[in-house]
Design a protein around this motif. Structure first.
Motif, PDB file in Angstrom:
ATOM      1  N   UNK A  69       0.831  -1.204   0.000  1.00 24.93           N
ATOM      2  CA  UNK A  69       0.000   0.000   0.000  1.00 24.93           C
ATOM      3  C   UNK A  69       0.866   1.254   0.000  1.00 24.93           C
ATOM      4  N   UNK A  70       1.978   1.218   0.731  1.00 28.91           N
ATOM      5  CA  UNK A  70       2.852   2.385   0.798  1.00 28.91           C
ATOM      6  C   UNK A  70       3.677   2.550  -0.466  1.00 28.91           C
ATOM      7  N   UNK A  71       4.115   1.454  -1.064  1.00 29.02           N
ATOM      8  CA  UNK A  71       4.967   1.504  -2.258  1.00 29.02           C
ATOM      9  C   UNK A  71       4.369   0.610  -3.348  1.00 29.02           C
ATOM     10  N   UNK A  72       3.284   1.030  -3.977  1.00 28.32           N
ATOM     11  CA  UNK A  72       2.661   0.189  -5.010  1.00 28.32           C
ATOM     12  C   UNK A  72       3.498   0.073  -6.277  1.00 28.32           C
ATOM     13  N   UNK A  73       4.450   0.971  -6.487  1.00 30.33           N
ATOM     14  CA  UNK A  73       5.269   0.910  -7.686  1.00 30.33           C
ATOM     15  C   UNK A  73       6.300  -0.190  -7.685  1.00 30.33           C
ATOM     16  N   UNK A  86      -5.973  -2.766 -12.747  1.00 32.63           N
ATOM     17  CA  UNK A  86      -6.353  -1.926 -11.613  1.00 32.63           C
ATOM     18  C   UNK A  86      -5.485  -0.669 -11.602  1.00 32.63           C
ATOM     19  N   UNK A  87      -6.106   0.468 -11.251  1.00 28.24           N
ATOM     20  CA  UNK A  87      -5.381   1.739 -11.269  1.00 28.24           C
ATOM     21  C   UNK A  87      -4.335   1.830 -10.170  1.00 28.24           C
ATOM     22  N   UNK A 118      -0.186   3.876 -13.892  1.00 27.38           N
ATOM     23  CA  UNK A 118      -0.292   5.145 -13.188  1.00 27.38           C
ATOM     24  C   UNK A 118       0.579   5.166 -11.936  1.00 27.38           C
ATOM     25  N   UNK A 119       0.683   4.031 -11.289  1.00 27.76           N
ATOM     26  CA  UNK A 119       1.512   3.968 -10.080  1.00 27.76           C
ATOM     27  C   UNK A 119       2.989   4.178 -10.391  1.00 27.76           C
ATOM     28  N   UNK A 120       3.410   3.840 -11.597  1.00 27.12           N
ATOM     29  CA  UNK A 120       4.802   4.040 -11.986  1.00 27.12           C
ATOM     30  C   UNK A 120       5.066   5.497 -12.364  1.00 27.12           C
ATOM     31  N   UNK A 180      12.659  10.746  -6.089  1.00 28.08           N
ATOM     32  CA  UNK A 180      13.464  10.011  -5.108  1.00 28.08           C
ATOM     33  C   UNK A 180      12.880   8.632  -4.834  1.00 28.08           C
ATOM     34  N   UNK A 181      11.543   8.532  -4.801  1.00 25.54           N
ATOM     35  CA  UNK A 181      10.919   7.234  -4.564  1.00 25.54           C
ATOM     36  C   UNK A 181      11.146   6.293  -5.742  1.00 25.54           C
ATOM     37  N   UNK A 182      11.114   6.831  -6.958  1.00 24.03           N
ATOM     38  CA  UNK A 182      11.388   5.993  -8.128  1.00 24.03           C
ATOM     39  C   UNK A 182      12.813   5.460  -8.096  1.00 24.03           C
TER      40      UNK A 182
END
Length: 657
Positions: free
Chosen positions: A457-461, A481-482, A487-489, A495-497
């Motif tokens: 949930x915190x890091x769906x990517x 699913x969205x 979209x999550x990417x 920085x998170x990527x």
């Protein structure tokens, strides 16, 4: 056989040999007879008593001379020579005198035995007292501690002296338990022997006594006979300050070493690696040259030579250690702001990478903790992004959970994708252990489910790139699913990527097991159910992602460059990729502490003038990697001792614009 019979066999008569008062072989009756024949009759009683006293003293002295253990004197009363009845029959006139002398002699021996028994009894009482003292050892809490339990005794001693393992500055976290390093784990042979046995690791490689070379004893590396003869290159270590139990050290360069360093920088600017090789031939233990040439050999897939050069650099560092510098105490610090210290960090990191690739993850973990202990607050190489992976590889599950528990309060480890997913995976591995109690295993499984769902949930990517690298085709409900879709990417902060790509590219092999994939599938379905039901935790995590992870600190960029993971390096910002990156000093701090400056040469000034942003009036930056160059890459095509260097080195060294 009596002594009288022995004298007769030897042909000796009584009175011919010298009188020895300490001779135990002569009976007291014979000594009394000799004296009474020479002394008048009226003084016979006095002389007999004196002779008996002398005989007792002589026996006591003789026993003390011939006995090394005083406890052997207790049984001397039974070992006193007895005269045979045949000899007593030959002396009818002296029967009364012999009985009197024997009785006096027996009294003396009994007194001597009683005195010796008293001595032995006292010594035995002393031993019992000492044993009684060792039996009762208690701590401050009143708990009984066994004398053989050294760890508890040391812990109790530290607590009594006020030396707590907790740090007051960081909320009382037990930092020392995490970064504690053991000397034996720094040797990869220790781990290899545990896997394959000592005979398989060492074999018959026992050096002959005739050809042995004696080197200085070191912990990190073992000097090889193929190395050049070691002579101090001019690197030393100095203690800067000691405060609150923390010692701050720094490496220093001598005048001669500084001149070699300037020649090395000129060799780098010349774009010809042959100059670095020539410099190493004259200075075989110059550290920056060893680091740079190791990268060249590694790119040319000469892993053995690359590892050997790194080990030689570590050996040079270890020979320069300060006597108070400790690898295992966790209290020795090295400031990364000083250029002289950075090479030690990089040498340790590259040595750790070689160990992990060699199949020694436990030894690599020990070096990871060592780097972390040198500066745990700033963490210049960001080892927290790697330590979880090495703990999973070496199956140190409890240590990983302990690290997460101790450091979460002051470092927010749950906000890093690697710890969020690795701790959940760690709980799952603990639940699968066969020797675990069923209730405990069920409890660990529930905790693993909760942690994995929170991480997703915190890091769906993380999910889609992870499944892609694991060559797993996700379900249509997941891809459409969205929450987990494209979209999550796209919507991830920069920085998170970067953190997500780093974790996925490094640890995807740990998720390939079938049991783990089934567990992941169950958790993904539960997350989608919570998202559809509009769980409040989902919205909370979305707000955190938007507010945080806008820009990564410099140490994370430095870690990504060192990792050389393609998925992560492609996410680096432009301000990092546009500047030159040196293999011997990656992304130096902007507030570096410069101890000595490099004189500007005419050649380097000419090359700097070729740059479009050159300004002669600007203050000359003496940092080692600020001399950006733009030269043709043809010079790199020259062979170096059998190595053919191609233009791929330019991609790593980033020497050309």
């Amino acid at each position: 056989m009596s002594t009288r019979a022995l004298r007769r066999l030897r042909g000796k008569q009584r009175g011919q040999e010298a009188l020895d008062l300490g001779d135990l072989g002569e009976s007291p009756e014979e000594q009394a007879e000799v004296e009474t024949e020479e002394v008048p009759h009226e003084s016979a009683n006095v002389s007999t008593s004196n002779i008996n006293n002398n005989s007792r003293k002589a026996k006591k002295n003789k026993v003390q001379k011939n006995t090394s253990n005083i406890f052997e004197l207790i049984c001397d009363a039974d070992e006193v020579e007895k005269i045979p009845p045949d000899d007593e029959a030959e002396k009818p006139g002296r029967a009364e005198k012999s009985e009197k002398a024997k009785s006096d002699n027996n009294r003396g021996i009994e007194r001597l035995a009683q005195s010796q028994e008293g001595v032995s009894a006292k010594s035995g009482d002393r031993g019992k007292k000492k044993k009684k003292k060792k039996k009762k050892v208690t701590s401050e809490d009143g708990k009984r501690i066994e004398p053989d339990n050294i760890d508890l005794l040391l812990e109790n001693l530290e607590q009594s002296n006020g030396l707590s393992l907790q740090s007051d500055e960081n909320g009382g976290c037990n930092k020392k338990s995490v970064i504690l390093v053991e000397h034996r784990n720094l040797n990869p042979e220790t781990e290899l022997k545990r896997y394959f046995g000592a005979r398989a690791v060492l074999g018959d490689q026992r050096p002959r006594q005739r050809n042995r070379h004696f080197h200085r004893s070191t912990w990190m590396t073992s000097p090889k006979d193929s190395w050049p003869r070691f002579s101090r290159p001019g690197v030393s270590m100095t203690l800067l300050e000691s405060k609150n139990g923390i010692q701050c050290f720094t490496f220093e360069h001598s005048r001669d070493y500084q001149q070699v360093q300037f020649k090395f920088l000129d060799a780098v600017e010349s774009m010809d690696p042959n100059n670095i090789v020539a410099l190493l031939q004259l200075n075989p233990y110059h550290i920056d040259s060893l680091l740079q040439l190791s990268d060249v050999c590694r790119i040319q897939e000469d892993q053995e030579m690359a590892r050997d050069l790194i080990e030689r650099a570590l050996y040079s560092f270890e020979c320069a250690f300060h006597p108070l510098f400790s690898l295992t105490s966790g209290t020795s610090r090295l400031d990364y702001l000083r250029p002289e210290n950075r090479a030690f960090y990089l040498a340790l990191y590259k040595h750790m990478v070689f160990l992990e690739k060699r199949g020694c993850p436990r030894t690599a973990l020990e070096y990871c903790k060592l780097i972390l202990s040198l500066d745990p607050d700033l963490d210049p190489l960001c080892m927290l992004l790697l330590v979880d992976f090495l703990m999973l590889r070496s199956r140190e599950y409890k240590s990983l959970l302990q690290l997460y528990q101790d450091w979460e309060e002051h470092r927010n480890l749950s906000q890093l994708p690697n710890f969020a997913f690795s701790c959940a995976l760690c709980r799952f591995h603990l639940s699968q252990q066969e020797d675990l109690d069923p209730k405990e295993a069920e409890n660990q499984k529930k905790l693993a489910d909760q942690m994995l769902q929170s991480a997703l949930i915190m890091f769906p990517g993380v999910l889609m790139p992870l499944l892609d690298l694991c060559t797993v085709q996700p379900d249509a409900t997941v891809t459409s699913h969205c929450f987990f879709g494209p979209k999550s990417q796209i919507g991830q902060p920069p920085a998170l990527a970067e953190l997500t790509a780093l974790y996925v590219g490094r640890t995807y092999a740990l998720w390939k097991e079938a049991a783990i994939m089934l567990w992941l599938e169950e958790s993904v379905k539960e997350v989608l159910r919570r998202v559809d039901s509009k769980d409040s935790f989902v919205e909370e995590c979305e707000n955190k992602r938007k507010q945080r992870y806008q820009s990564a600190p410099r140490n994370i960029h430095r870690h990504v460059l060192l990792s050389e993971i393609k998925e992560a390096t492609s996410t680096l910002p432009l301000d990092v990729t546009a500047q030159p990156v040196m293999g011997f000093d990656l992304l130096p701090p902007l507030d570096s502490v410069i101890s000595y400056t490099r004189p500007e040469s005419t050649l380097s000034l000419f090359f700097r003038s070729l740059l479009p942003n050159f300004n002669l009036q600007v203050k000359k930056n003496t940092h080692l990697n600020k001399n950006n160059l733009k030269v043709s890459s043809n010079h790199w095509l020259k062979p170096v001792n059998g190595l053919r260097l191609d233009s791929s080195m330019l991609l790593y060294l980033k020497m050309a614009a």
